[in-house]
Design a protein around this motif. Structure first.
Motif, mmCIF file in Angstrom:
data_model
loop_
_atom_site.group_PDB
_atom_site.id
_atom_site.type_symbol
_atom_site.label_atom_id
_atom_site.label_comp_id
_atom_site.label_asym_id
_atom_site.label_seq_id
_atom_site.Cartn_x
_atom_site.Cartn_y
_atom_site.Cartn_z
ATOM 1 N N ASP A 1 0.869 -1.175 0.000
ATOM 2 C CA ASP A 1 0.000 0.000 0.000
ATOM 3 C C ASP A 1 0.906 1.226 0.000
ATOM 4 O OD1 ASP A 1 -2.267 -1.588 0.184
ATOM 5 O OD2 ASP A 1 -2.201 -1.584 2.373
ATOM 6 N N MET A 2 0.745 2.081 -1.006
ATOM 7 C CA MET A 2 1.585 3.271 -1.137
ATOM 8 C C MET A 2 0.715 4.489 -1.426
ATOM 9 S SD MET A 2 4.627 1.447 -3.302
ATOM 10 C CE MET A 2 5.512 2.949 -3.520
ATOM 11 N N PRO A 3 -0.082 4.917 -0.472
ATOM 12 C CA PRO A 3 -0.980 6.053 -0.716
ATOM 13 C C PRO A 3 -0.207 7.333 -0.992
ATOM 14 C CG PRO A 3 -0.917 5.525 1.611
ATOM 15 C CD PRO A 3 -0.150 4.448 0.911
ATOM 16 N N GLY A 4 -0.717 8.117 -1.926
ATOM 17 C CA GLY A 4 -0.134 9.420 -2.207
ATOM 18 C C GLY A 4 1.075 9.407 -3.113
ATOM 19 N N VAL A 5 1.449 8.245 -3.638
ATOM 20 C CA VAL A 5 2.617 8.136 -4.514
ATOM 21 C C VAL A 5 2.143 8.045 -5.956
ATOM 22 C CG1 VAL A 5 4.606 6.703 -5.118
ATOM 23 C CG2 VAL A 5 3.956 6.995 -2.719
ATOM 24 N N GLU A 6 2.788 8.797 -6.835
ATOM 25 C CA GLU A 6 2.487 8.723 -8.265
ATOM 26 C C GLU A 6 3.253 7.561 -8.888
ATOM 27 O OE1 GLU A 6 0.308 10.620 -9.952
ATOM 28 O OE2 GLU A 6 -0.207 11.637 -8.078
ATOM 29 N N LYS A 7 2.637 6.898 -9.845
ATOM 30 C CA LYS A 7 3.234 5.740 -10.506
ATOM 31 C C LYS A 7 4.615 6.060 -11.069
ATOM 32 C CE LYS A 7 2.305 2.611 -14.361
ATOM 33 N NZ LYS A 7 1.342 2.264 -15.406
ATOM 34 N N ASP A 8 4.771 7.233 -11.664
ATOM 35 C CA ASP A 8 6.037 7.605 -12.282
ATOM 36 C C ASP A 8 7.161 7.806 -11.269
ATOM 37 O OD1 ASP A 8 4.794 7.514 -14.745
ATOM 38 O OD2 ASP A 8 4.406 9.673 -14.800
ATOM 39 N N ASN A 9 6.832 7.904 -9.991
ATOM 40 C CA ASN A 9 7.828 8.127 -8.950
ATOM 41 C C ASN A 9 8.243 6.849 -8.231
ATOM 42 O OD1 ASN A 9 7.711 10.856 -9.521
ATOM 43 N ND2 ASN A 9 6.195 11.261 -7.950
ATOM 44 N N ILE A 10 7.865 5.700 -8.780
ATOM 45 C CA ILE A 10 8.197 4.420 -8.159
ATOM 46 C C ILE A 10 9.323 3.764 -8.950
ATOM 47 C CG2 ILE A 10 7.362 2.113 -7.566
ATOM 48 C CD1 ILE A 10 4.555 3.326 -7.374
ATOM 49 N N LYS A 11 10.318 3.273 -8.218
ATOM 50 C CA LYS A 11 11.425 2.543 -8.835
ATOM 51 C C LYS A 11 11.531 1.183 -8.154
ATOM 52 C CE LYS A 11 16.306 2.646 -9.836
ATOM 53 N NZ LYS A 11 17.598 3.288 -9.599
ATOM 54 N N LEU A 12 11.570 0.120 -8.967
ATOM 55 C CA LEU A 12 11.632 -1.244 -8.445
ATOM 56 C C LEU A 12 12.908 -1.924 -8.930
ATOM 57 C CD1 LEU A 12 7.967 -2.277 -9.298
ATOM 58 C CD2 LEU A 12 8.834 -1.514 -7.084
ATOM 59 N N GLU A 13 13.549 -2.658 -8.034
ATOM 60 C CA GLU A 13 14.719 -3.457 -8.380
ATOM 61 C C GLU A 13 14.634 -4.779 -7.642
ATOM 62 O OE1 GLU A 13 18.279 -1.351 -7.404
ATOM 63 O OE2 GLU A 13 17.869 0.274 -8.800
ATOM 64 N N CYS A 14 15.128 -5.838 -8.289
ATOM 65 C CA CYS A 14 15.124 -7.148 -7.644
ATOM 66 C C CYS A 14 16.404 -7.883 -8.015
ATOM 67 C CB CYS A 14 13.900 -7.956 -8.071
ATOM 68 S SG CYS A 14 13.799 -9.555 -7.236
ATOM 69 N N ASP A 15 17.006 -8.527 -7.030
ATOM 70 C CA ASP A 15 18.211 -9.325 -7.267
ATOM 71 C C ASP A 15 17.929 -10.818 -7.177
ATOM 72 O OD1 ASP A 15 17.859 -9.797 -4.576
ATOM 73 O OD2 ASP A 15 19.726 -8.840 -3.948
ATOM 74 N N GLY A 16 16.650 -11.172 -7.127
ATOM 75 C CA GLY A 16 16.264 -12.574 -7.010
ATOM 76 C C GLY A 16 15.985 -13.002 -5.587
ATOM 77 N N GLU A 17 16.514 -12.260 -4.617
ATOM 78 C CA GLU A 17 16.317 -12.598 -3.207
ATOM 79 C C GLU A 17 15.549 -11.525 -2.443
ATOM 80 O OE1 GLU A 17 20.208 -13.380 -1.726
ATOM 81 O OE2 GLU A 17 20.428 -15.196 -2.933
ATOM 82 N N ALA A 18 15.586 -10.298 -2.957
ATOM 83 C CA ALA A 18 14.893 -9.187 -2.294
ATOM 84 C C ALA A 18 14.382 -8.216 -3.350
ATOM 85 C CB ALA A 18 15.823 -8.475 -1.327
ATOM 86 N N LEU A 19 13.259 -7.578 -3.025
ATOM 87 C CA LEU A 19 12.679 -6.541 -3.867
ATOM 88 C C LEU A 19 12.926 -5.207 -3.175
ATOM 89 C CD1 LEU A 19 10.837 -5.496 -6.182
ATOM 90 C CD2 LEU A 19 8.896 -5.928 -4.650
ATOM 91 N N THR A 20 13.534 -4.264 -3.903
ATOM 92 C CA THR A 20 13.758 -2.931 -3.371
ATOM 93 C C THR A 20 12.759 -1.992 -4.019
ATOM 94 O OG1 THR A 20 16.101 -3.395 -3.066
ATOM 95 C CG2 THR A 20 15.436 -1.083 -3.048
ATOM 96 N N ILE A 21 12.001 -1.297 -3.182
ATOM 97 C CA ILE A 21 10.982 -0.362 -3.645
ATOM 98 C C ILE A 21 11.429 1.035 -3.247
ATOM 99 C CG2 ILE A 21 8.559 0.309 -3.536
ATOM 100 C CD1 ILE A 21 7.977 -2.544 -2.455
#
Length: 129
Positions: free
Chosen positions: A60-80
Motif C-alpha cells: 500500500d503506497m498512498p499518495g505516490v504517483e506511478k512515475d515516482n516508483i522505482k523497483l529493483e530485484c536481485d532474485g532474493e529481495a525486492l527494493t521499492i
C-alpha cells in the motif's frame, strides 16, 4: 492569555499526541527529522503471498504517483523506492524464496503496488555419467 506550562501536568502528554497527529497528517515541520531512506513506516503495509508457482508482493503506497516508483530485484529481495510530496521511501523486502527476477510484472492502481515473480527452480538435476 499564555498559560504557564509548568503548571500543566499533562503538557508533555499533549505535545506527544500533537506530534503524532502532525506526523499522521503529513506535517513534519515539528521537531522531527526524516531521512530519505526512512522506509515506509506506518504509511505502508507490505504483504507477501506465496503459491507453488509464484511470489506476489503487495504494498500500500498512498499518495505516490506511478512515475515516482522505482523497483529493483536481485532474485532474493525486492527494493521499492518511491517519492511522495512529503517524503521519500526506500524499502528492501526480503522474499521468502529465490525468484526469477526477469519474469517480474508490476501494476500500480489506486495506491496499491503489486509485483509478481515466478519462483526460481530450487535446483537443477545433474546427470551422472
Amino acid at each position: 492569555m499564555r498559560r504557564d506550562d509548568r503548571d500543566e501536568p499533562f503538557d508533555d502528554f499533549f505535545k506527544e499526541i500533537e506530534r503524532m497527529m502532525n506526523e499522521m497528517m503529513g506535517d513534519r515541520s515539528m521537531d522531527m527529522h526524516f531521512e530519505g531512506d526512512a522506509g515506509f513506516g506506518s504509511d505502508t503495509h507490505v504483504d507477501i503471498h506465496e503459491t507453488d508457482d509464484e511470489i506476489r508482493v503487495i504494498a500500500d503506497m498512498p499518495g505516490v504517483e506511478k512515475d515516482n516508483i522505482k523497483l529493483e530485484c536481485d532474485g532474493e529481495a525486492l527494493t521499492i523506492g518511491a517519492e511522495s510530496e512529503h517524503r521519500q521511501y526506500h524499502e528492501r523486502v526480503e522474499l521468502p524464496t529465490r525468484v526469477d527476477e526477469h519474469t517480474a510484472t508490476a501494476t500500480y492502481n489506486n495506491g496499491v503496488l503489486e509485483v509478481v515473480f515466478d519462483r526460481m527452480d530450487s535446483s537443477a538435476d545433474i546427470d551422472l555419467k
